[in-house]
Design an enzyme around this catalytic site. Structure first.
Site, PDB file in Angstrom:
ATOM      1  N   ASP A   1     -12.142 -10.307  -1.896  1.00  0.00           N
ATOM      2  CA  ASP A   1     -13.467 -10.457  -1.309  1.00  0.00           C
ATOM      3  C   ASP A   1     -14.401  -9.499  -2.038  1.00  0.00           C
ATOM      4  O   ASP A   1     -13.945  -8.572  -2.706  1.00  0.00           O
ATOM      5  CB  ASP A   1     -13.497 -10.262   0.229  1.00  0.00           C
ATOM      6  CG  ASP A   1     -12.765  -9.036   0.733  1.00  0.00           C
ATOM      7  OD1 ASP A   1     -12.677  -8.037  -0.008  1.00  0.00           O
ATOM      8  OD2 ASP A   1     -12.295  -9.058   1.887  1.00  0.00           O
TER       9      ASP A   1
ATOM     10  N   HIS B   1     -10.141  -6.057  -2.952  1.00  0.00           N
ATOM     11  CA  HIS B   1     -11.255  -5.909  -2.011  1.00  0.00           C
ATOM     12  C   HIS B   1     -12.355  -5.202  -2.798  1.00  0.00           C
ATOM     13  O   HIS B   1     -12.366  -3.970  -2.895  1.00  0.00           O
ATOM     14  CB  HIS B   1     -10.830  -5.100  -0.787  1.00  0.00           C
ATOM     15  CG  HIS B   1      -9.822  -5.832   0.051  1.00  0.00           C
ATOM     16  ND1 HIS B   1     -10.136  -6.982   0.723  1.00  0.00           N
ATOM     17  CD2 HIS B   1      -8.507  -5.590   0.284  1.00  0.00           C
ATOM     18  CE1 HIS B   1      -9.051  -7.429   1.372  1.00  0.00           C
ATOM     19  NE2 HIS B   1      -8.057  -6.598   1.105  1.00  0.00           N
TER      20      HIS B   1
ATOM     21  N   GLU C   1       0.819  -1.225   0.000  1.00  0.00           N
ATOM     22  CA  GLU C   1       0.000   0.000   0.000  1.00  0.00           C
ATOM     23  C   GLU C   1       0.849   1.270   0.000  1.00  0.00           C
ATOM     24  O   GLU C   1       0.642   2.179   0.808  1.00  0.00           O
ATOM     25  CB  GLU C   1      -0.988  -0.035   1.182  1.00  0.00           C
ATOM     26  CG  GLU C   1      -1.879  -1.266   1.099  1.00  0.00           C
ATOM     27  CD  GLU C   1      -2.872  -1.418   2.236  1.00  0.00           C
ATOM     28  OE1 GLU C   1      -2.919  -0.544   3.119  1.00  0.00           O
ATOM     29  OE2 GLU C   1      -3.607  -2.423   2.238  1.00  0.00           O
TER      30      GLU C   1
ATOM     31  N   GLU D   1      -6.033 -10.652  -2.165  1.00  0.00           N
ATOM     32  CA  GLU D   1      -6.905 -10.496  -0.984  1.00  0.00           C
ATOM     33  C   GLU D   1      -8.370 -10.415  -1.400  1.00  0.00           C
ATOM     34  O   GLU D   1      -9.133  -9.585  -0.890  1.00  0.00           O
ATOM     35  CB  GLU D   1      -6.512  -9.228  -0.196  1.00  0.00           C
ATOM     36  CG  GLU D   1      -5.054  -9.194   0.219  1.00  0.00           C
ATOM     37  CD  GLU D   1      -4.660  -7.978   1.062  1.00  0.00           C
ATOM     38  OE1 GLU D   1      -5.555  -7.295   1.581  1.00  0.00           O
ATOM     39  OE2 GLU D   1      -3.446  -7.729   1.188  1.00  0.00           O
TER      40      GLU D   1
ATOM     41  N   ASN E   1       2.315  -4.826  -3.288  1.00  0.00           N
ATOM     42  CA  ASN E   1       0.901  -5.193  -3.152  1.00  0.00           C
ATOM     43  C   ASN E   1       0.085  -3.926  -2.864  1.00  0.00           C
ATOM     44  O   ASN E   1       0.535  -3.057  -2.113  1.00  0.00           O
ATOM     45  CB  ASN E   1       0.809  -6.170  -1.965  1.00  0.00           C
ATOM     46  CG  ASN E   1      -0.540  -6.803  -1.766  1.00  0.00           C
ATOM     47  OD1 ASN E   1      -1.127  -7.345  -2.700  1.00  0.00           O
ATOM     48  ND2 ASN E   1      -1.043  -6.773  -0.528  1.00  0.00           N
TER      49      ASN E   1
HETATM   50  O1  9MR Z   1      -7.795  -8.628   7.637  1.00  0.00           O
HETATM   51  C1  9MR Z   1      -6.930  -7.810   8.391  1.00  0.00           C
HETATM   52  C2  9MR Z   1      -7.598  -7.381   9.679  1.00  0.00           C
HETATM   53  O2  9MR Z   1      -7.791  -8.500  10.521  1.00  0.00           O
HETATM   54  C3  9MR Z   1      -6.764  -6.330  10.370  1.00  0.00           C
HETATM   55  O3  9MR Z   1      -7.468  -5.834  11.490  1.00  0.00           O
HETATM   56  C4  9MR Z   1      -6.472  -5.206   9.395  1.00  0.00           C
HETATM   57  C5  9MR Z   1      -5.641  -4.134  10.040  1.00  0.00           C
HETATM   58  O4  9MR Z   1      -5.271  -3.159   9.142  1.00  0.00           O
HETATM   59  O5  9MR Z   1      -5.785  -5.723   8.285  1.00  0.00           O
HETATM   60  C6  9MR Z   1      -6.578  -6.594   7.563  1.00  0.00           C
HETATM   61  O6  9MR Z   1      -5.917  -7.016   6.390  1.00  0.00           O
HETATM   62  C7  9MR Z   1      -5.564  -5.992   5.474  1.00  0.00           C
HETATM   63  C8  9MR Z   1      -4.300  -6.425   4.793  1.00  0.00           C
HETATM   64  O7  9MR Z   1      -3.306  -6.680   5.752  1.00  0.00           O
HETATM   65  C9  9MR Z   1      -3.826  -5.391   3.804  1.00  0.00           C
HETATM   66  N1  9MR Z   1      -4.860  -5.047   2.865  1.00  0.00           N
HETATM   67  C10 9MR Z   1      -6.152  -4.707   3.429  1.00  0.00           C
HETATM   68  C11 9MR Z   1      -6.615  -5.805   4.380  1.00  0.00           C
HETATM   69  C12 9MR Z   1      -8.002  -5.491   4.906  1.00  0.00           C
HETATM   70  O8  9MR Z   1      -7.980  -4.345   5.704  1.00  0.00           O
END
Ligand code: 9MR
Length: 480
Positions: free
Chosen positions: A275, A245, A168, A273, A209
């Site tokens: 969904d 996402h 990011e 990732e 990513n």
């Molecule tokens: O799914 C993850 C969630 O459990 C955490 O609380 C969150 C914290 O930022 O991160 C989520 O995963 C993220 C991933 O690491 C990076 N891309 C976005 C994902 C969804 O927020």
């Protein structure tokens, strides 16, 4: 549609995308080989038959839940650490490394013959404050970043196949995000992070990513410029992760051509990732569209030669990050709150060229993980027949059937003692004498085990009568 027809249609769709509708001689041979092969009944086997991996994010806290682990091990060939390899967990204070969660994931993957996808080394979020607010100058922060990457990547060298090295890094307008790394070190931090990771494990594939880069847009353009320049400088970058996402009904039209332009630079691309979130509560039609959209994303990956895998972000809707971050939205995963496979699961399986072998329902079988023995395969159906409105010369009827077995296409039959059907909805409803036959509409044929199908119709009679016997695909249902 028969499994074979579905498989052939899905394989043809993939072939047509690959070749621009005309199959070459080699493609014909490959197609014939695919058609001759038995149907794969899990995501991981179906994806493998296409030379792809099927992945999921693993929530460390759920590795003690046998329902969760049985799905995770059976369906997926790649596992990504949802949280346990992030900086705040793995190095919460300087020099204090905590590999316990990551090691558990590696053990789980090795027991189940799965690839480990490491997530993530350098990210502005889930970054402990000793780094984000540490007041380090450039030299110090460079040392901190180098130490972190070196320790973590060497610890997992040989165990982790892919790393999200930088996560990011971009703003929506395609400029670089002003993270502590960018502010202190400038853009150079990205090339440096890749070089350090490569030195620690030359065999791991190293990715950048991001989210909202699935379409050709300002953000993916910025990324494209960056990775082009990294490649020109000889920086060891292997892959781009497209988080994906996504929002229901908003799959970008340029997804495939966008992936292709990165592959054309010589990189692998990965859906990392996936969904697809829905405003809650999600209705049957939305779940069906979601299924089609999971299939569409899978087909996009299959249509791009360098797209090596699709990872979904979590197993069930109940474990998903979505409702916490987007209140009022959810149902974004392949499995529902009860770990039952949703239409999206079947659609993705089919898109990978697999299908139901008549045995496995894609949901949890309650067994195979050292706990209880598997129970008998569920069978049967329960129907409700409700006359929701009745007047002199007409009535409106709603029929719902809950099925214990997953369906891919359904026919519901019953006899209508009074009057004729004048219209129907959520099904094609026809009548011959007193016999009424309702078959699924194009959008609601897939019903997961334990799921409910519903349709309605209007008649030209207001007469009262006893509830008729209802059959589902020829089998009588308990009828209320
Ligand atoms: O799914 C993850 C969630 O459990 C955490 O609380 C969150 C914290 O930022 O991160 C989520 O995963 C993220 C991933 O690491 C990076 N891309 C976005 C994902 C969804 O927020």
């Amino acid at each position: 549609m028969s499994s074979l027809m579905r498989r052939t249609a899905a394989a043809f769709a993939a072939g047509a995308l690959l070749t621009g509708a005309v199959l070459t001689g080699t493609a014909h041979a490959e197609q014939a080989e695919r058609d001759a092969a038995p149907l794969q009944s899990t995501l991981r086997d179906a994806a493998a038959a296409q030379g792809r991996f099927a992945g999921t994010a693993i929530n460390d806290g759920l590795l003690s839940n046998p329902t969760y682990t049985s799905i995770a091990s059976r369906e997926f060939s790649s596992v990504t650490a949802e949280n346990v390899m992030k900086w705040e967990t793995i190095q919460p204070s300087r020099g204090n490394f905590n590999f316990s969660g990551g090691d558990r994931l590696v053990d789980f993957a090795q027991q189940n013959n799965q690839q480990v996808y490491g997530h993530t080394l350098v990210w502005h979020s889930q970054l402990p404050s000793w780094v984000s607010n540490g007041g380090f100058n450039a030299e110090q922060l460079n040392a901190v970043m180098t130490e972190h990457i070196t320790e973590v990547v060497s610890h997992y060298a040989g165990d982790v196949a892919y790393w999200d090295v930088v996560n990011e890094a971009f703003n929506e307008d395609g400029t670089l995000r002003q993270s502590v790394f960018q502010q202190t070190l400038g853009q150079q931090y990205i090339a440096d992070a890749f070089r350090v990771a490569d030195a620690a494990d030359p065999d791991a594939k190293l990715c950048i990513n991001d989210y909202n880069i699935e379409a050709i847009n300002a953000k993916s353009d910025g990324l494209y410029q960056l990775v082009s320049s990294l490649l020109q400088q000889g920086v060891p970058i292997d892959c781009v992760g497209f988080q994906s996402h996504l929002i229901l009904d908003q799959i970008p039209g340029s997804f495939q051509s966008n992936l292709q332009r990165f592959v054309d630079l010589g990189l692998e691309v990965i859906i990392t990732e996936l969904d697809i979130r829905i405003p809650m509560p999600a209705d049957q039609a939305e779940l069906q569209r979601q299924a089609e959209q999971f299939a569409e994303v899978t087909e996009v990956c299959l249509a791009v030669d360098g797209c090596v895998g699709v990872t979904v972000w979590g197993i069930s809707d109940r474990d998903s990050w979505v409702p916490d971050v987007f209140p009022g939205e959810g149902a974004a995963c392949l499995y529902d709150d009860n770990y039952q496979a949703k239409p999206a699961y079947y659609a993705m399986l089919e898109a990978f060229g697999g299908g139901d072998d008549g045995g496995d329902d894609g949901g949890d079988d309650g067994g195979d993980d050292g706990g209880e023995e598997p129970g008998p395969e569920p069978e049967g159906c329960a129907a409700t027949y409700s006359v929701v409105n009745r007047w002199n010369q007409g009535s409106v009827v709603e029929v719902s059937v809950t099925t214990e077995q997953a369906l891919s296409g359904w026919t519901v039959e019953f006899s209508l003692p009074a009057g004729s059907v004048t219209s129907g909805w959520n099904a094609q409803v026809s009548q011959s004498g007193t016999q009424v036959t309702a078959t699924n509409a194009p959008y609601n044929g897939s019903v997961p085990a334990g799921g409910t199908l519903s349709f309605g119709f209007q008649t030209d009679s207001g007469a009262t009568y006893d509830t008729p016997q209802i059959t589902l695909n020829g089998a009588p249902c308990a009828t209320a």
